[in-house]
Design a protein around this motif. Structure first.
Motif, PDB file in Angstrom:
ATOM      1  N   ASP A 263       5.553  18.961 -80.278  1.00  0.00           N
ATOM      2  CA  ASP A 263       4.394  19.466 -81.018  1.00  0.00           C
ATOM      3  C   ASP A 263       4.770  20.676 -81.863  1.00  0.00           C
ATOM      4  OD1 ASP A 263       2.912  17.483 -79.825  1.00  0.00           O
ATOM      5  OD2 ASP A 263       2.158  18.783 -78.217  1.00  0.00           O
ATOM      6  N   SER A 264       5.634  21.537 -81.329  1.00  0.00           N
ATOM      7  CA  SER A 264       6.065  22.706 -82.090  1.00  0.00           C
ATOM      8  C   SER A 264       6.875  22.299 -83.321  1.00  0.00           C
ATOM      9  CB  SER A 264       6.894  23.635 -81.195  1.00  0.00           C
ATOM     10  OG  SER A 264       7.418  24.720 -81.929  1.00  0.00           O
ATOM     11  N   ILE A 265       7.720  21.275 -83.174  1.00  0.00           N
ATOM     12  CA  ILE A 265       8.507  20.794 -84.311  1.00  0.00           C
ATOM     13  C   ILE A 265       7.589  20.219 -85.375  1.00  0.00           C
ATOM     14  CG2 ILE A 265      10.183  19.045 -85.030  1.00  0.00           C
ATOM     15  CD1 ILE A 265      11.579  19.436 -82.361  1.00  0.00           C
ATOM     16  N   ARG A 266       6.597  19.454 -84.979  1.00  0.00           N
ATOM     17  CA  ARG A 266       5.648  18.900 -85.945  1.00  0.00           C
ATOM     18  C   ARG A 266       4.887  20.008 -86.674  1.00  0.00           C
ATOM     19  NH1 ARG A 266       5.209  14.769 -81.954  1.00  0.00           N
ATOM     20  NH2 ARG A 266       5.630  12.703 -82.834  1.00  0.00           N
ATOM     21  N   GLN A 267       4.505  21.044 -85.945  1.00  0.00           N
ATOM     22  CA  GLN A 267       3.799  22.153 -86.575  1.00  0.00           C
ATOM     23  C   GLN A 267       4.694  22.872 -87.577  1.00  0.00           C
ATOM     24  OE1 GLN A 267       0.636  22.920 -86.415  1.00  0.00           O
ATOM     25  NE2 GLN A 267       0.843  24.733 -87.713  1.00  0.00           N
ATOM     26  N   ARG A 268       5.953  23.064 -87.229  1.00  0.00           N
ATOM     27  CA  ARG A 268       6.893  23.695 -88.163  1.00  0.00           C
ATOM     28  C   ARG A 268       7.083  22.848 -89.411  1.00  0.00           C
ATOM     29  NH1 ARG A 268      12.067  24.005 -85.013  1.00  0.00           N
ATOM     30  NH2 ARG A 268      12.891  24.610 -87.050  1.00  0.00           N
ATOM     31  N   LEU A 269       7.151  21.539 -89.259  1.00  0.00           N
ATOM     32  CA  LEU A 269       7.301  20.660 -90.412  1.00  0.00           C
ATOM     33  C   LEU A 269       6.065  20.719 -91.311  1.00  0.00           C
ATOM     34  CD1 LEU A 269       8.952  17.547 -88.702  1.00  0.00           C
ATOM     35  CD2 LEU A 269      10.045  19.171 -90.246  1.00  0.00           C
ATOM     36  N   VAL A 270       4.887  20.776 -90.707  1.00  0.00           N
ATOM     37  CA  VAL A 270       3.662  20.877 -91.504  1.00  0.00           C
ATOM     38  C   VAL A 270       3.633  22.195 -92.269  1.00  0.00           C
ATOM     39  CG1 VAL A 270       1.159  21.093 -91.350  1.00  0.00           C
ATOM     40  CG2 VAL A 270       2.323  19.306 -90.078  1.00  0.00           C
ATOM     41  N   GLU A 271       4.002  23.279 -91.606  1.00  0.00           N
ATOM     42  CA  GLU A 271       4.015  24.576 -92.269  1.00  0.00           C
ATOM     43  C   GLU A 271       5.072  24.653 -93.356  1.00  0.00           C
ATOM     44  OE1 GLU A 271       4.522  27.396 -89.191  1.00  0.00           O
ATOM     45  OE2 GLU A 271       2.546  27.043 -88.284  1.00  0.00           O
ATOM     46  N   ALA A 272       6.125  23.834 -93.259  1.00  0.00           N
ATOM     47  CA  ALA A 272       7.154  23.781 -94.304  1.00  0.00           C
ATOM     48  C   ALA A 272       6.819  22.775 -95.392  1.00  0.00           C
ATOM     49  CB  ALA A 272       8.509  23.444 -93.683  1.00  0.00           C
ATOM     50  N   ASP A 273       5.608  22.203 -95.370  1.00  0.00           N
ATOM     51  CA  ASP A 273       5.110  21.254 -96.374  1.00  0.00           C
ATOM     52  C   ASP A 273       5.757  19.876 -96.227  1.00  0.00           C
ATOM     53  OD1 ASP A 273       3.392  20.543 -98.400  1.00  0.00           O
ATOM     54  OD2 ASP A 273       4.789  21.048-100.002  1.00  0.00           O
TER      55      ASP A 273
ATOM     56  N   ALA B  57       9.357  29.804 -94.199  1.00  0.00           N
ATOM     57  CA  ALA B  57       9.212  31.239 -94.464  1.00  0.00           C
ATOM     58  C   ALA B  57       8.933  31.502 -95.942  1.00  0.00           C
ATOM     59  CB  ALA B  57      10.484  31.977 -94.030  1.00  0.00           C
ATOM     60  N   ALA B  58       9.563  30.734 -96.832  1.00  0.00           N
ATOM     61  CA  ALA B  58       9.322  30.931 -98.267  1.00  0.00           C
ATOM     62  C   ALA B  58       7.885  30.588 -98.635  1.00  0.00           C
ATOM     63  CB  ALA B  58      10.302  30.083 -99.077  1.00  0.00           C
ATOM     64  N   ARG B  59       7.354  29.497 -98.086  1.00  0.00           N
ATOM     65  CA  ARG B  59       5.967  29.121 -98.375  1.00  0.00           C
ATOM     66  C   ARG B  59       4.995  30.162 -97.822  1.00  0.00           C
ATOM     67  NH1 ARG B  59       4.032  24.435 -99.865  1.00  0.00           N
ATOM     68  NH2 ARG B  59       2.288  24.667 -98.419  1.00  0.00           N
TER      69      ARG B  59
ATOM     70  N   ASN C 215       1.047  30.768-108.583  1.00  0.00           N
ATOM     71  CA  ASN C 215       1.308  30.567-107.154  1.00  0.00           C
ATOM     72  C   ASN C 215       0.960  29.122-106.794  1.00  0.00           C
ATOM     73  OD1 ASN C 215       1.489  30.737-104.317  1.00  0.00           O
ATOM     74  ND2 ASN C 215       0.918  32.902-104.361  1.00  0.00           N
ATOM     75  N   PRO C 216       1.865  28.178-107.054  1.00  0.00           N
ATOM     76  CA  PRO C 216       1.548  26.760-106.799  1.00  0.00           C
ATOM     77  C   PRO C 216       1.263  26.453-105.335  1.00  0.00           C
ATOM     78  CG  PRO C 216       3.504  26.992-108.190  1.00  0.00           C
ATOM     79  CD  PRO C 216       3.194  28.345-107.656  1.00  0.00           C
ATOM     80  N   THR C 217       1.915  27.174-104.429  1.00  0.00           N
ATOM     81  CA  THR C 217       1.712  26.905-103.000  1.00  0.00           C
ATOM     82  C   THR C 217       0.275  27.187-102.594  1.00  0.00           C
ATOM     83  OG1 THR C 217       4.013  27.469-102.545  1.00  0.00           O
ATOM     84  CG2 THR C 217       2.492  27.491-100.690  1.00  0.00           C
ATOM     85  N   LEU C 218      -0.241  28.363-102.955  1.00  0.00           N
ATOM     86  CA  LEU C 218      -1.611  28.708-102.617  1.00  0.00           C
ATOM     87  C   LEU C 218      -2.596  27.805-103.350  1.00  0.00           C
ATOM     88  CD1 LEU C 218      -3.163  30.782-100.919  1.00  0.00           C
ATOM     89  CD2 LEU C 218      -3.263  32.238-102.947  1.00  0.00           C
ATOM     90  N   SER C 219      -2.269  27.436-104.583  1.00  0.00           N
ATOM     91  CA  SER C 219      -3.137  26.536-105.335  1.00  0.00           C
ATOM     92  C   SER C 219      -3.241  25.171-104.658  1.00  0.00           C
ATOM     93  CB  SER C 219      -2.608  26.383-106.761  1.00  0.00           C
ATOM     94  OG  SER C 219      -3.351  25.430-107.480  1.00  0.00           O
ATOM     95  N   ASP C 220      -2.119  24.650-104.185  1.00  0.00           N
ATOM     96  CA  ASP C 220      -2.138  23.347-103.510  1.00  0.00           C
ATOM     97  C   ASP C 220      -2.949  23.388-102.221  1.00  0.00           C
ATOM     98  OD1 ASP C 220      -0.563  22.339-105.523  1.00  0.00           O
ATOM     99  OD2 ASP C 220       1.326  22.586-104.421  1.00  0.00           O
ATOM    100  N   GLU C 221      -2.833  24.480-101.479  1.00  0.00           N
ATOM    101  CA  GLU C 221      -3.572  24.584-100.222  1.00  0.00           C
ATOM    102  C   GLU C 221      -5.077  24.645-100.464  1.00  0.00           C
ATOM    103  OE1 GLU C 221      -2.454  24.225 -97.292  1.00  0.00           O
ATOM    104  OE2 GLU C 221      -0.312  24.274 -97.721  1.00  0.00           O
ATOM    105  N   PHE C 222      -5.503  25.437-101.435  1.00  0.00           N
ATOM    106  CA  PHE C 222      -6.935  25.528-101.733  1.00  0.00           C
ATOM    107  C   PHE C 222      -7.460  24.225-102.333  1.00  0.00           C
ATOM    108  CE2 PHE C 222      -6.988  30.436-102.131  1.00  0.00           C
ATOM    109  CZ  PHE C 222      -7.070  30.519-100.753  1.00  0.00           C
ATOM    110  N   GLU C 223      -6.642  23.570-103.148  1.00  0.00           N
ATOM    111  CA  GLU C 223      -7.069  22.288-103.707  1.00  0.00           C
ATOM    112  C   GLU C 223      -7.212  21.235-102.615  1.00  0.00           C
ATOM    113  OE1 GLU C 223      -5.810  19.227-107.318  1.00  0.00           O
ATOM    114  OE2 GLU C 223      -4.445  20.817-106.672  1.00  0.00           O
TER     115      GLU C 223
ATOM    116  N   ARG D  11      -2.320  24.587 -91.219  1.00  0.00           N
ATOM    117  CA  ARG D  11      -1.227  24.165 -92.107  1.00  0.00           C
ATOM    118  C   ARG D  11      -0.368  25.332 -92.572  1.00  0.00           C
ATOM    119  NH1 ARG D  11      -5.272  21.232 -94.684  1.00  0.00           N
ATOM    120  NH2 ARG D  11      -5.232  22.764 -96.380  1.00  0.00           N
ATOM    121  N   SER D  12      -1.008  26.458 -92.836  1.00  0.00           N
ATOM    122  CA  SER D  12      -0.261  27.592 -93.386  1.00  0.00           C
ATOM    123  C   SER D  12       0.526  28.344 -92.318  1.00  0.00           C
ATOM    124  CB  SER D  12      -1.221  28.554 -94.095  1.00  0.00           C
ATOM    125  OG  SER D  12      -2.160  29.086 -93.171  1.00  0.00           O
ATOM    126  N   GLY D  13      -0.070  28.537 -91.144  1.00  0.00           N
ATOM    127  CA  GLY D  13       0.600  29.306 -90.107  1.00  0.00           C
ATOM    128  C   GLY D  13       0.696  30.788 -90.407  1.00  0.00           C
ATOM    129  N   VAL D  14      -0.152  31.296 -91.310  1.00  0.00           N
ATOM    130  CA  VAL D  14      -0.152  32.699 -91.712  1.00  0.00           C
ATOM    131  C   VAL D  14      -1.311  33.407 -91.023  1.00  0.00           C
ATOM    132  CG1 VAL D  14      -0.305  34.291 -93.662  1.00  0.00           C
ATOM    133  CG2 VAL D  14       0.900  32.119 -93.918  1.00  0.00           C
TER     134      VAL D  14
END
Length: 311
Positions: free
Chosen positions: A81-91, A154-156, A196-204, A226-229
């Protein structure tokens, strides 16, 4: 001796795949039996069944390796489950992302030792050195995909953290102009598409989920997952409470934007405070090289002069 080490390594790899295959077969059969009991197996296509078998194989391998190192199936399940969450947060949100990630790690862990073994004949290594190289190759194959996912994650998250205060300022303007939360998020997604395409994609994605029928609360909570922030989680909790209790959304957003802007400034000051310490070692190297280039010729002439006088 080298041949014996190679045999031991191949035996361990074969044992891992054999045990993993047996576990995967049992897990796949149990899943198919559950599907048949619920009456949903007849609607599945052959491709879907094959995908579920591959997913079960990957999960069983991760579960077996996790059980080997952690000693508990529950711990290995939490690890998956932790690996899946990391993959989701990495897009990496495709359903096959977990399978590809696990397969890549296993493939590299088996391929790199074979490559190192093929090149070992040119390195003239003894048995202990060869074993060390093979172990390092296995560890490298397991660590490289994980490091790639962590760096992308981390970059996202960094892009989301930097762009969130400005997005909240624009959201305050939209709310004060009479727009709702969904319309404000849609406007922010359109305005931040270039900066900021990353934030735009998340809000969209949030706006698309609400248009598809999901409630605003669930869509915002999915955004936080999804963001993990941490800043996004606090923003989502604030929006949910505002919608539940009917408080002023504009005032709440303004306070949240000010707090996030202060936090961003504090992070920038923290990085600026760390800069002198990080620059100390390169500065010492540059100073030593400059000193050597400047004083080196003079020191050589002085040594030559004293040697001539002694003669």
């Amino acid at each position: 001796m080298e041949f014996a080490i190679v045999l031991v390594f191949c035996s361990i790899a074969t044992l891992v795949f054999a045990v993993g295959g047996l576990t995967a077969h049992r897990s796949t059969r149990q899943r198919l039996e559950r599907l048949a009991a619920t009456g949903g197996a007849g609607d599945r296509t052959a491709a879907a069944v094959a995908a579920s078998q591959v997913s079960a194989l990957a999960e069983s391998l991760v579960s077996w390796v996790g059980t080997l190192f952690e000693g508990s199936p529950a711990d290995s399940s939490r690890r998956s489950d932790s690996i899946r969450q990391r993959l989701v947060e990495a897009d990496y949100r495709h359903p096959s992302a977990f399978i590809i990630y696990t397969t890549t790690r296993l493939t590299l862990a088996l391929t790199l030792p074979l490559v190192a073994l093929g090149l070992s004949s040119q390195w003239y290594l003894d048995s202990m050195q060869l074993l060390t190289v093979l172990t390092a190759a296995v560890v490298t194959g397991l660590v490289l995909p994980s490091q790639w996912v962590d760096r992308r994650r981390a970059a996202r998250q960094q892009q989301i953290i930097y762009g969130l205060p400005d997005a909240l300022d624009l959201m305050v303007v939209c709310v004060e102009a009479g727009l709702g939360i969904q319309a404000s998020l849609s406007r922010i997604a359109a305005e931040f598409r270039r900066t900021n395409p990353t934030l735009s994609d998340e809000f969209e994605r949030v706006t698309l989920e609400t248009r598809a029928g999901k409630s605003t609360t669930d869509a915002l909570r999915a955004l936080a997952r999804r963001s993990g922030v941490t800043d996004v989680s606090s923003l989502v909790a604030m929006l949910v409470q505002t919608e539940r209790f009917g408080t002023s959304l504009a005032d709440t957003l303004r306070v949240q934007a000010d707090a996030m802007r202060v936090a961003r400034m504090q992070r920038a000051e923290e990085q600026a405070g760390k800069a002198p310490l990080k620059m100390m070692f390169p500065t010492l190297l540059i100073f030593a090289a400059t000193l050597l280039v400047t004083l080196g010729p003079g020191m050589m002439q002085l040594m030559s002069f004293f040697d001539n006088n002694k003669r």
